[in-house]
Enzyme design. Structure first.
Site, mmCIF file in Angstrom:
data_model
loop_
_atom_site.group_PDB
_atom_site.id
_atom_site.type_symbol
_atom_site.label_atom_id
_atom_site.label_comp_id
_atom_site.label_asym_id
_atom_site.label_seq_id
_atom_site.Cartn_x
_atom_site.Cartn_y
_atom_site.Cartn_z
ATOM 1 C CB VAL A 17 -0.922 0.009 1.244
ATOM 2 C CG1 VAL A 17 -1.638 1.346 1.372
ATOM 3 C CG2 VAL A 17 -1.943 -1.121 1.146
ATOM 4 C CG ASP A 18 2.402 2.799 -3.097
ATOM 5 O OD1 ASP A 18 3.340 2.280 -2.457
ATOM 6 O OD2 ASP A 18 2.123 2.496 -4.270
ATOM 7 C CB ILE A 19 -2.547 6.101 -1.014
ATOM 8 C CG1 ILE A 19 -1.584 6.803 -1.965
ATOM 9 C CG2 ILE A 19 -3.596 7.098 -0.504
ATOM 10 C CD1 ILE A 19 -2.235 7.336 -3.217
ATOM 11 N NE ARG A 346 2.002 -0.031 -4.503
ATOM 12 C CZ ARG A 346 2.635 -1.033 -3.887
ATOM 13 N NH1 ARG A 346 2.395 -2.298 -4.246
ATOM 14 N NH2 ARG A 346 3.494 -0.797 -2.923
#
Length: 398
Positions: A17-19, A346
């Site tokens: 996960v980026d966000i 993500r």
């Protein structure tokens, strides 16, 4: 459908996960109380390069207003990281080029929506400016009956044989008042009596419960006659409408949308204004910031949410709104477009209720050990945690 997994190894999320999009109510705070450990969680996630956003369906504040709340709780959050439903309403109108119509927006809600509309240059009216307005609900004319004005929806084709000013006209030359009539109580069937009769027929008294009344003294008087305890009624009224003759609410015919957000000053004037706009102005759009049945105003209990206000407007217009807050996808769409996100897998949404990610869904419901709340059937997250502290505390052990 796979059951949600209790997160034991945070890397299962953090590595993919980026966000993170965090609901505020019930995840970051409860009422005005910060949930313990949250500042460190935010710092930790930022240090790992995660982009964070904070969303709320409470439209009483703009992003600037929520920035102040975050700051007062000791959290360093920027306005552009905050997505309130008031901002969502403004974003929706911006995306749909509402400004180019030259119309205005009528707001049922508090100042947050107006502040956001100001930022995108959309003119508006209503909101807190109308909180003390009361409609004049006096009698109207006979133009509809005589087909000199359009009929209201549902009255087309219905025509009485005669009409009178009042039933005093049955007796020309005389004044028809209750003082001159010999009518017995058992000959009168009012709706307040009907309510009492229904409760009596269904043996409500045997439950030992009370009745809460939204109404005037007639219901209470009828309940007293059959021995059912009650509260509310006139004891709870705050304002009286001006019901002078010829009463009407005048609306601005440049209104092109009605936005309904949570409003602690909801009154009959606002509901009347909204229904006139939606029923009488062609093309007027009905927008709801959210449909939350309950909301968190304090950490002591749940409170009636914006679904209450939206339901009232839906009830008098027969229309369903365009939903722009959670769980509608507009916020995700906006973030993805603004930040050029092509892989939405993500993005991780974190909340405490399945239908709007605002409220409470218990572990028993989540794991299907207890019945799901209405509207949450078929919704299943991949993971669940006790609090978002679990993103950090367990991660440190790995």
């Amino acid at each position: 459908m796979n059951k949600a997994e209790k997160l034991a190894v945070p890397a299962k999320i953090l590595d993919h996960v980026d966000i993170f999009i965090f609901d505020c109510d019930g995840v970051i705070w409860r009422g005005d109380s910060l949930i313990p450990g949250i500042p460190q969680v935010i710092t930790n996630l930022r240090s790992e390069g995660k982009k964070l956003f904070f969303v709320t369906n409470n439209s009483t504040k703009s992003r600037a207003g929520y920035k102040s709340k975050f700051t007062s709780l000791g959290l360093d959050v920027q306005p552009e990281e905050i997505f309130s439903s008031s901002f969502a309403a403004a974003a929706y109108l911006e995306q749909t080029s509402f400004k180019q119509t030259g119309k205005k927006v009528y707001i049922i809600g508090e100042k947050g929506i107006g502040e956001e509309l100001d930022l995108v240059g959309v003119p508006w009216l209503g909101a807190e400016a109308d909180k003390d307005h009361q409609p004049n609900m006096g009698s109207g004319g006979r133009d509809e009956l005589m087909d000199r004005a359009p009929r209201k929806k549902g009255t087309e084709g219905i025509q009485p044989e005669f009409y009178v000013e009042t039933i005093n006209d049955f007796y020309p030359g005389g004044k028809f008042t209750s003082l001159g009539l010999d009518v017995q109580p058992e000959e009168i069937f009012s709706s307040s009596f009907a309510a009492a009769a229904y409760l009596e027929q269904t043996s409500f008294k045997q439950t030992g419960k009370k009745v809460y009344i939204i109404g005037e003294k007639g219901i209470g008087e009828e309940l007293d006659l059959i021995g059912i305890p009650w509260l509310g009624g006139e004891a709870d009224k705050e304002k009286k409408a001006d019901m002078g003759p010829g009463g009407r609410v005048e609306i601005d015919h440049d209104v092109g949308a009605v936005v309904v957000g949570f409003d602690r000053h909801i009154n009959y004037y606002k509901l009347q204004y909204a229904q006139l706009c939606l029923n009488e102005l062609p093309g007027c759009e009905f927008i709801a910031t959210n449909l939350d049945r309950v909301t968190h105003l304090t950490d002591a209990q749940e409170w009636a949410g914006n679904g209450t206000m939206v339901g009232a407007v839906s009830g008098c217009t027969g229309r369903e709104p365009t939903l722009v807050g959670k769980p509608a996808p507009l916020m995700i769409d906006y973030i993805a477009k603004k930040y050029g996100i092509t892989d939405r897998s993500r993005i991780c949404m974190v909340g405490d209720r399945l239908d709007t990610l605002s409220g409470v869904t218990s572990e028993d419901e989540l794991m299907d050990r207890a019945p799901r709340k209405k509207g949450t059937e078929g919704i299943q997250p991949e993971f669940y945690v006790e609090t978002i502290n679990d993103f950090m505390s367990v991660s440190k052990e790995d």
